[in-house]
Structures are given as structure tokens and as C-alpha cells.
Design an enzyme around this catalytic site. Structure first.
Site, mmCIF file in Angstrom:
data_model
loop_
_atom_site.group_PDB
_atom_site.id
_atom_site.type_symbol
_atom_site.label_atom_id
_atom_site.label_comp_id
_atom_site.label_asym_id
_atom_site.label_seq_id
_atom_site.Cartn_x
_atom_site.Cartn_y
_atom_site.Cartn_z
ATOM 1 N N GLY A 278 5.098 3.936 5.511
ATOM 2 C CA GLY A 278 5.153 2.879 6.511
ATOM 3 C C GLY A 278 4.147 1.761 6.320
ATOM 4 N N ASN B 234 4.537 -1.026 4.753
ATOM 5 C CA ASN B 234 5.216 -2.312 5.009
ATOM 6 C C ASN B 234 5.460 -2.508 6.500
ATOM 7 O OD1 ASN B 234 5.994 -3.895 2.471
ATOM 8 N ND2 ASN B 234 6.386 -1.766 1.900
ATOM 9 N N HIS C 225 12.493 -4.265 -2.164
ATOM 10 C CA HIS C 225 12.619 -3.367 -3.315
ATOM 11 C C HIS C 225 11.515 -3.704 -4.327
ATOM 12 C CE1 HIS C 225 14.607 -0.687 -6.113
ATOM 13 N NE2 HIS C 225 14.353 -1.577 -7.046
HETATM 14 C C1 GRF Z 1 8.064 0.163 -0.905
HETATM 15 O O1 GRF Z 1 7.510 0.165 -2.196
HETATM 16 C C2 GRF Z 1 9.377 -0.554 -0.843
HETATM 17 O O2 GRF Z 1 9.502 -1.549 -1.809
HETATM 18 C C3 GRF Z 1 10.383 0.531 -1.120
HETATM 19 O O3 GRF Z 1 9.840 1.679 -0.502
HETATM 20 C C4 GRF Z 1 8.418 1.582 -0.447
HETATM 21 C C5 GRF Z 1 8.010 1.834 0.978
HETATM 22 O O4 GRF Z 1 6.625 1.916 1.122
HETATM 23 N N1 GRF Z 1 11.698 0.169 -0.626
HETATM 24 P P1 GRF Z 1 5.963 2.006 2.556
HETATM 25 O O5 GRF Z 1 6.554 3.215 3.270
HETATM 26 O O6 GRF Z 1 6.242 0.736 3.283
HETATM 27 O O7 GRF Z 1 4.499 2.210 2.288
#
Ligand code: GRF
Length: 194
Positions: free
Chosen positions: A12, A14, A111
């Protein structure tokens, strides 16, 4: 204010960057709900830290997608919360027809590669294995193909000669945390017509 639902299966980071940007006023949106298909995913804890409604969605029997009845329930839940845009932040299941029909060009994903290069899992490992000098991050609308759809932003990240998968992924994630809120603000601005 555009109402968003954030979906994720893991760490999480992001989601945290997005919620922090909203709190700081850099991203103009209202987080209606954070949803995870993993009961103990840290992303749900992050939602709680930011006092955002959060929900575990038991995914059903399939490994890579949601059970159709669960997807129907999800659409209903989002519509009753008046969610306008779904933001995928590390959601590890493929969304199918019901979600795509309910939110056409209203589901956004991030992505960790320069799509169309390296779709699928652990894209940073794919970039390392291919001896790429540069990789990066793509924010894109979600359509029926995996890691495909109109591209919204793609900055580059260098691949260094002594990179390990962990180092490269960490460098990519730093870019993600800046890029995703900025790209979302552009998407929302377009939707608001401003
Ligand atoms: C990120 O690297 C995103 O690009 C991919 O999944 C990962 C999620 O990371 N789709 P987080 O859970 O937000 O740390």
C-alpha cells in the site's frame, strides 16, 4: 470533488502516497473506500491511519480474478458509495467485464515498467534480465487486456550496473509515489473538465 475507490493487495505504499497527496491538497479527490482482496494486507492499515473507510473483499475461488458474484457485489458497493474512479494500487487480480462495463475509462492502474514492455508480474526483474539501461513507470487506463490501455505518463528510471531486483524496485517505487498522484490529478482534471 471526484470520489475514488482504491484497490490493493499488499504493502500500500502507493495508496499512502495518494492519501497523503489528498490530505496535502495536491490531489483533489475524496477517498470513499479502500478495498483489499487480502485480509491482513497493510494497505487496509494505511486506510485506517488516514481514517478512510476500508473493506476486505473475500475474492472467492479463483486465483487471478474475482468470483463473478463477488465482482457484482463490488460494483454494487462502489456504486452505492458513489465512487467515480477506481484507482488500482498493487491490486493483484484482473478485473473483468462487470467492473469494466460499470467503470469505462474510469479504472486507472500503475505498472512498474515502460509498457508495452514487460507486462505481468515483477516487471523490474524482467527489465534487469533483459539488460535494459532504462525502465520506468506507466499509469494507464484499464481495459480488457492485462497491463494495457491508454497511457497517461511514463517517466524513466535508470537501471544501474550493480542493481539488484530489490534496489531497482525501490528506485521505481520512489518514482511511483510522485508520479501516481500527479497522473491522477491530470485524469481527474480531465473528468472535471477543468
Ligand atoms: C507497485 O510497484 C505497482 O507498480 C504495482 O504493484 C506495486 C504496488 O506496491 N502495480 P504498493 O503496494 O503500492 O507498495
Amino acid at each position: 470533488m471526484i470520489k475514488i475507490g482504491i484497490f490493493g493487495s499488499g504493502r500500500g505504499s502507493n495508496c499512502r502516497a495518494i492519501l497523503q497527496s489528498i490530505r496535502d491538497g495536491r490531489l483533489k479527490a475524496r477517498p470513499a473506500v479502500v478495498i483489499s482482496d487480502v485480509l491482513d494486507a497493510p494497505i487496509l492499515e494505511i486506510a485506517r491511519d488516514f481514517v478512510v473507510a476500508n473493506s476486505y473483499l473475500p475474492p472467492g475461488h479463483f486465483r487471478t480474478r474475482l468470483e463473478p458474484s463477488v465482482e457484482a457485489q463490488l460494483v454494487e458497493m462502489l456504486q452505492s458509495a458513489e465512487v467515480e474512479v477506481v484507482v488500482l494500487a498493487g491490486f493483484m487480480r484482473v478485473l473483468k467485464e462487470q467492473m469494466l462495463a460499470a467503470f469505462p475509462r474510469r479504472i486507472v492502474n500503475i505498472h512498474p515498467s515502460l509498457l508495452p514492455k514487460f507486462p505481468g508480474l515483477e516487471a523490474w526483474k524482467q527489465a534487469l534480465a533483459a539488460n535494459e539501461k532504462w525502465t520506468g513507470v506507466t499509469v494507464h487506463y484499464v481495459d480488457e487486456k492485462i497491463d494495457h490501455g491508454d497511457v497517461s505518463a511514463q517517466p524513466n528510471t535508470p537501471v544501474l550496473s550493480d542493481d539488484t531486483p530489490e534496489l531497482l524496485h525501490a528506485r521505481i517505487q520512489e518514482v511511483e509515489h510522485v508520479l501516481y498522484p500527479e497522473a491522477l490529478e491530470r485524469v481527474f482534471r480531465k473528468l472535471r473538465g477543468s
